[in-house]
Design a protein around this motif. Structure first.
Motif, mmCIF file in Angstrom:
data_model
loop_
_atom_site.group_PDB
_atom_site.id
_atom_site.type_symbol
_atom_site.label_atom_id
_atom_site.label_comp_id
_atom_site.label_asym_id
_atom_site.label_seq_id
_atom_site.Cartn_x
_atom_site.Cartn_y
_atom_site.Cartn_z
ATOM 1 N N LEU A 1 -12.180 -1.895 -2.403
ATOM 2 C CA LEU A 1 -12.110 -1.589 -0.980
ATOM 3 C C LEU A 1 -11.509 -0.203 -0.820
ATOM 4 O O LEU A 1 -10.375 0.042 -1.234
ATOM 5 C CB LEU A 1 -11.253 -2.631 -0.254
ATOM 6 N N THR A 2 -12.261 0.712 -0.243
ATOM 7 C CA THR A 2 -11.793 2.089 -0.104
ATOM 8 C C THR A 2 -10.894 2.221 1.126
ATOM 9 O O THR A 2 -10.936 1.387 2.042
ATOM 10 C CB THR A 2 -12.969 3.062 0.035
ATOM 11 N N ASP B 1 -14.849 0.778 3.140
ATOM 12 C CA ASP B 1 -16.082 0.400 2.446
ATOM 13 C C ASP B 1 -15.776 -0.623 1.360
ATOM 14 O O ASP B 1 -14.874 -0.416 0.539
ATOM 15 C CB ASP B 1 -16.727 1.632 1.820
ATOM 16 N N LEU B 2 -16.525 -1.714 1.340
ATOM 17 C CA LEU B 2 -16.339 -2.764 0.346
ATOM 18 C C LEU B 2 -17.475 -2.693 -0.664
ATOM 19 O O LEU B 2 -18.647 -2.841 -0.299
ATOM 20 C CB LEU B 2 -16.313 -4.144 1.016
ATOM 21 N N ASP C 1 0.833 -1.195 0.000
ATOM 22 C CA ASP C 1 0.000 0.000 0.000
ATOM 23 C C ASP C 1 0.873 1.252 0.000
ATOM 24 O O ASP C 1 2.113 1.168 -0.045
ATOM 25 C CB ASP C 1 -0.995 -0.021 1.168
ATOM 26 N N ARG C 2 0.251 2.419 0.064
ATOM 27 C CA ARG C 2 0.994 3.673 -0.033
ATOM 28 C C ARG C 2 1.926 3.890 1.152
ATOM 29 O O ARG C 2 2.901 4.643 1.049
ATOM 30 C CB ARG C 2 0.017 4.849 -0.153
ATOM 31 N N GLY D 1 -5.504 5.075 -3.381
ATOM 32 C CA GLY D 1 -5.560 4.184 -2.226
ATOM 33 C C GLY D 1 -6.633 3.132 -2.285
ATOM 34 O O GLY D 1 -6.654 2.222 -1.439
ATOM 35 N N ASP D 2 -7.535 3.198 -3.265
ATOM 36 C CA ASP D 2 -8.536 2.144 -3.433
ATOM 37 C C ASP D 2 -7.855 0.833 -3.796
ATOM 38 O O ASP D 2 -6.939 0.802 -4.634
ATOM 39 C CB ASP D 2 -9.529 2.502 -4.535
ATOM 40 N N LEU D 3 -8.318 -0.256 -3.197
ATOM 41 C CA LEU D 3 -7.796 -1.587 -3.490
ATOM 42 C C LEU D 3 -8.849 -2.367 -4.265
ATOM 43 O O LEU D 3 -9.973 -2.546 -3.789
ATOM 44 C CB LEU D 3 -7.458 -2.329 -2.195
#
Length: 332
Positions: free
Chosen positions: A191-192, A196-197, A113-114, A161-163
Motif C-alpha cells: 500500500l503506497t 494505491d494497493l 507510520d512515519r 512509507g510503503d506499507l
C-alpha cells in the motif's frame, strides 16, 4: 495481570535438545553464533499475563511502552515498564453492530507510520486501519479490485512509507472455507502513501508475519501452515515489487512434532531473523542457518524490538515476555 522473571536453562547441542525444565523455558543453541546474540545468562521475564490470545507487539517509543493485541478480546493493551497494563483501544478490529461469529475479531499486527500514528491489521473489519491523534479511525485499505480483503494479519513499513501486509483468512469465522470470503487467494500486498494497493504475490496459502532485511532489499514472509512451515525470501526491486522468491528456511519437520507454526518475525541490525515458529522464537542467520531458539514454554505468535533496541518482546499464547539480547533491532 502479572509479571515475573525467571532464568532460562541454556541447552548447548548439535541438534537434539534435552528435556525442558519446569515451565518449558530454555535457550537452545545449535551454532556458536547463537551465544553471541543471546547470552547463556539471559533472563526471560513474563511481563504481563491473563489474556486470551496476544499478538502484534509494537514499541511505542514516545511513551516508552509496549502496545499489543488481544485478538479474541477485540482489544489493544498498553504495558509500561514497572508492570502497569491498561486497555488502550476497544474495539480494535471489529466495529460491527452484530456479534462477531468467529473467534478472532480484533486487530492482529500493529505498526507505527512515519507520523507516529498507529496502523492496525483489523481482522473483523477486514481492513488496514489507522488511529488518528483525535481518536478517529481511517480506513487505508479494505478492498482489492472491488473485492473485500480476507483479514489482514501483519504489516511492515518500508522507510519510503510503503506499507507491506499479509492477508490470509484466519480472521474469518470459517477461515479458508468462509462463505463471505471474496478473494480466491491469500495475498501479500503493498500500500503506497498515495493509497494505491498493489498485489505482490499469491505464492503462499497462509502468509503471516513479514519483515525487511536491514537494507530493505529482501522481504521475509512466513507461511503459517503445519505441512508447509516455511519462511520465504523475496528480492525487493526499486519499484517495490518482489522478485526471486525462494524458501529461506523450512521448519516443516519441526512443526509436525512441536507446537507452533511460522508467525511474526523481526530482523536485527546484522540481518538475523528472530522468528516465531515451532517451539518458540527461532534465530536464523542471514544465510538461512538455524542458530538456536528462545523457548518460552508457550506458542509464540509475534515479536518486537523495544527499549533501546536490545530487548526482544514476545507475545506467547496468553502472556507477554521479554529478554535482553546482545544485539539490537534493525532501525535502532
Amino acid at each position: 495481570l502479572a509479571w515475573a522473571p525467571f532464568a532460562l536453562l541454556a541447552v548447548l547441542t548439535d541438534g537434539g535438545a534435552g528435556a525442558a525444565p519446569a515451565g518449558g523455558a530454555r535457550l537452545v543453541s545449535l551454532d556458536p553464533r547463537f551465544q553471541r546474540l543471546v547470552l547463556p545468562a539471559a533472563v526471560l521475564e513474563k511481563v504481563a499475563a491473563g489474556f486470551q490470545w496476544v499478538e502484534g507487539p509494537v514499541w511505542e517509543a514516545r511513551r516508552g511502552a509496549l502496545l499489543f493485541s488481544d485478538v479474541q478480546r477485540n482489544a489493544v493493551y498498553r504495558w509500561e515498564p514497572g508492570g502497569r497494563v491498561a486497555l488502550f483501544l476497544h474495539p480494535s478490529g471489529y466495529t460491527g453492530a452484530t456479534p462477531f461469529r468467529g473467534r478472532e475479531p480484533g486487530a492482529n499486527g500493529l505498526a507505527f507510520d512515519r507520523a507516529g500514528r498507529l496502523v492496525l491489521a483489523e481482522h473483523g473489519d477486514r481492513r488496514i486501519g489507522r488511529l488518528e491523534p483525535d481518536g478517529r479511525r481511517t480506513t487505508l485499505a479494505d478492498r482489492y479490485r472491488g473485492k473485500r480483503l480476507n483479514s489482514p494479519n501483519d504489516l511492515a513499513f518500508r522507510s519510503n512509507g510503503d506499507l507491506y501486509f499479509t492477508d490470509p483468512p484466519f480472521g474469518l469465522p470459517g477461515t479458508f472455507d468462509d462463505p463471505e470470503k471474496e478473494l480466491p487467494f491469500s495475498g501479500v500486498f503493498r500500500l503506497t502513501p498515495a493509497g494505491d494497493l498493489i498485489l505482490l504475490t499469491t505464492a503462499l496459502r497462509a502468509p503471516n508475519g513479514l519483515a525487511f532485511s536491514p537494507s530493505e532489499r529482501t522481504l521475509y514472509v512466513s507461511n503459517a501452515e503445519r505441512d508447509r512451515a516455511i519462511w520465504m525470501a523475496w528480492d525487493v526491486a526499486a519499484d517495490g515489487t518482489l522478485t526471486g522468491g525462494r524458501v529461506f528456511f523450512d521448519a516443516t519437520g519441526a512443526a509436525r512434532r512441536t507446537p507452533g507454526v511460522p508467525d511474526g518475525l523481526k530482523v536485527d541490525r546484522e540481518g538475523h531473523l528472530f522468528a516465531a515458529g515451532p517451539g518458540g522464537v527461532l534465530v536464523l542467520a542471514p544465510d538461512g542457518t538455524h542458530l538456536g531458539s528462545i523457548e518460552t514454554g508457550a506458542v509464540v505468535s509475534n515479536v518486537a524490538w523495544g527499549e533501546d533496541g536490545s530487548v526482544l518482546y514476545m507475545t506467547a499464547d496468553t502472556a507477554v515476555y521479554r529478554i535482553r539480547l546482545a544485539t539490537r533491532g534493525a532501525g535502532f
